[in-house]
Write an enzyme that holds these catalytic residues in place. Structure first.
Site, PDB file in Angstrom:
ATOM      1  N   LYS A  56       0.181   3.761  -2.684  1.00 41.76           N
ATOM      2  CA  LYS A  56      -0.817   4.821  -2.578  1.00 41.76           C
ATOM      3  C   LYS A  56      -0.185   6.203  -2.413  1.00 41.76           C
ATOM      4  O   LYS A  56      -0.856   7.229  -2.608  1.00 41.76           O
ATOM      5  CB  LYS A  56      -1.776   4.529  -1.437  1.00 41.76           C
ATOM      6  CG  LYS A  56      -2.632   3.275  -1.675  1.00 41.76           C
ATOM      7  CD  LYS A  56      -3.575   3.021  -0.524  1.00 41.76           C
ATOM      8  CE  LYS A  56      -4.526   1.861  -0.816  1.00 41.76           C
ATOM      9  NZ  LYS A  56      -3.905   0.538  -0.626  1.00 41.76           N
ATOM     10  N   LYS A  63       2.688   6.660   5.681  1.00 41.87           N
ATOM     11  CA  LYS A  63       1.855   5.550   5.214  1.00 41.87           C
ATOM     12  C   LYS A  63       2.444   4.217   5.657  1.00 41.87           C
ATOM     13  O   LYS A  63       3.653   4.102   5.880  1.00 41.87           O
ATOM     14  CB  LYS A  63       1.787   5.591   3.682  1.00 41.87           C
ATOM     15  CG  LYS A  63       0.720   4.700   3.061  1.00 41.87           C
ATOM     16  CD  LYS A  63      -0.655   5.302   3.190  1.00 41.87           C
ATOM     17  CE  LYS A  63      -1.733   4.370   2.632  1.00 41.87           C
ATOM     18  NZ  LYS A  63      -1.903   3.128   3.409  1.00 41.87           N
ATOM     19  N   SER A 113      -6.504   3.599   3.764  1.00 46.05           N
ATOM     20  CA  SER A 113      -5.767   2.804   2.780  1.00 46.05           C
ATOM     21  C   SER A 113      -6.746   2.072   1.861  1.00 46.05           C
ATOM     22  O   SER A 113      -6.529   0.921   1.471  1.00 46.05           O
ATOM     23  CB  SER A 113      -4.825   1.807   3.463  1.00 46.05           C
ATOM     24  OG  SER A 113      -3.841   1.344   2.561  1.00 46.05           O
ATOM     25  N   SER A 173       0.798  -1.226   0.000  1.00 41.21           N
ATOM     26  CA  SER A 173       0.000   0.000   0.000  1.00 41.21           C
ATOM     27  C   SER A 173       0.835   1.283   0.000  1.00 41.21           C
ATOM     28  O   SER A 173       0.271   2.376  -0.094  1.00 41.21           O
ATOM     29  CB  SER A 173      -0.949   0.018   1.203  1.00 41.21           C
ATOM     30  OG  SER A 173      -2.071  -0.801   0.952  1.00 41.21           O
TER      31      SER A 173
END
Length: 397
Positions: free
Chosen positions: A75, A241, A138, A72
């Site tokens: 992202k 993140k 997320s 992720s």
């Protein structure tokens, strides 16, 4: 021809000690970041990087260029593409997006067991809330909805992601998805993610603020940001993140400030959610303790007035065109010196503003840490025929 500018440099360092480094531009033309030959001890991860935001210098690293599954952390580039669309006024945060069926998790095996914002077809959601869903929740479904809105389709959006990766110089990065779920041919590195994070932080403050938000409630469902370091009372972490898949392990990017300084820690292939946080915490704590960020030059700061020949004036002001910061070990701040070198000892008019005529070397105990272009700060036009004749004779003599 080398000339010392130690007294000037020391004056800048002492005078500028309170200058805000945290909001510095992420790049300065012609200034290469430093890679310090040091590794922070005890980092239990497949790869990692600690970067000084103001300078772009790598303070510590392990396997920084190893290509790994981003999960992720992908992202971050999704958010970066959205930020560019906002900057270019192609979209606004208040635009309302109608969610399509391809962003619906129900019955979609790709999204099975993954992180979601829990969108449904026909939902009308603002760009602001979709962006928060990407960053805080997320949400893989939010990534798809945003990709469709910005670029018309997921493949078109992925193409934009890779174009921006090229523009940022991310040599060990390639994207195949908008959300980061495992896909053949998708990879990135700890170093590239640090560079991308630095660019995101330098972007619009309203968008970066989302990375520090701890919770998001959408459709009566409240979810916490998976970056547990946002709750750490000993570090001022405000992003960025986390990510996890079976093949990627546990990833995290954490950025924290201390006074006017900012550091970025990237940990890839950690052993657990708490483990990745602990490794990032170690890096940030160590970096703030062991290094200092020094403001060296202000943009347009002069370092010397040199003789110029054949011009309408006898002297030319030389210096640094850009604002320059330097990362140094904490105990070496009083050992930094500078020296400028002219490419040609005889400067001859005409000279244009911004023209490079040499370099400024910043040294720590004789070792060159960084080289900066030495440029003309004020243009010099060609002198009259008589003055040029006089200079010709002087040079011959």
């Amino acid at each position: 021809m080398k000339r010392s500018v130690l007294s000037m440099l020391c004056g800048v360092l002492l005078f500028s000690a309170g200058h805000a480094a945290a909001d510095a531009s992420p790049t300065a033309a012609g200034v290469a970041p430093i890679n310090f030959p040091v590794v922070a001890p005890g980092i239990d991860a497949a790869s990692f990087v600690l970067m000084d935001y103001a300078t772009g210098d790598i303070l510590a690293q392990g396997n920084q260029d190893a290509r790994r599954n981003p999960a992720s952390l992908t992202k971050l580039m999704t958010g970066y593409v959205v930020d560019r669309a906002l900057d270019q006024h192609k979209i606004t945060l208040d635009d309302v997006v109608t969610v399509g069926k391809d962003a619906w998790a129900a019955g979609n095996p790709v999204f099975a067991g993954s992180s979601l914002m829990f969108l449904k077809p026909g939902d009308r959601v603002t760009v602001r809330d979709l962006s928060r869903g990407i960053i805080i929740d997320s949400g893989n479904d939010a990534c798809v909805a945003m990709a469709d809105y910005v670029a018309g389709s997921q493949p078109a959006f992925v193409s934009l992601m890779n174009q921006y990766a090229d523009q940022l110089g991310l040599k060990d990065t390639h994207f195949e998805t908008v959300h980061g779920l495992d896909a053949p041919g998708q990879f990135t590195s700890a170093h590239d993610l640090a560079v991308l994070s630095r660019a995101i932080i330098h972007g619009e403050p309203e968008e970066y603020h989302m990375y520090s938000e701890k919770t998001l409630t959408y459709n009566n469902i409240t979810q916490n940001n998976r970056n547990g370091l946002l709750w750490d009372k000993n570090l001022n972490v405000d992003g960025l993140k986390t990510g996890h898949t079976e093949s990627a392990g546990f990833n995290i990017i954490a950025s924290a400030t201390e006074g006017q300084r900012r550091l970025i820690a990237v940990v890839m292939g950690g052993k657990s959610p708490k483990g990745r946080e602990e490794q990032a915490r170690k890096l940030l704590t160590w970096g703030f303790r062991e290094f200092a960020t020094l403001p060296v030059f202000k943009a347009g700061q002069g370092v010397a007035n040199e003789q110029v020949w054949y011009g309408d004036q006898d002297k030319v002001k030389l210096g640094s065109a850009d604002e320059v910061f330097l990362s140094v070990p904490a105990g070496d701040t009083d050992k930094i010196k500078a020296q400028y070198v002219l490419d040609n000892p005889q400067l001859k008019a005409p000279l244009t503003k911004g023209q490079a005529v040499g370099k400024i070397n910043i040294l720590d105990q004789g070792k060159v840490l960084k080289s900066i272009p030495l440029v003309v700060l004020e243009p010099v036009k060609q002198g009259s025929l008589i003055s040029r004749a006089v200079d010709y004779i002087k040079l011959k003599i």
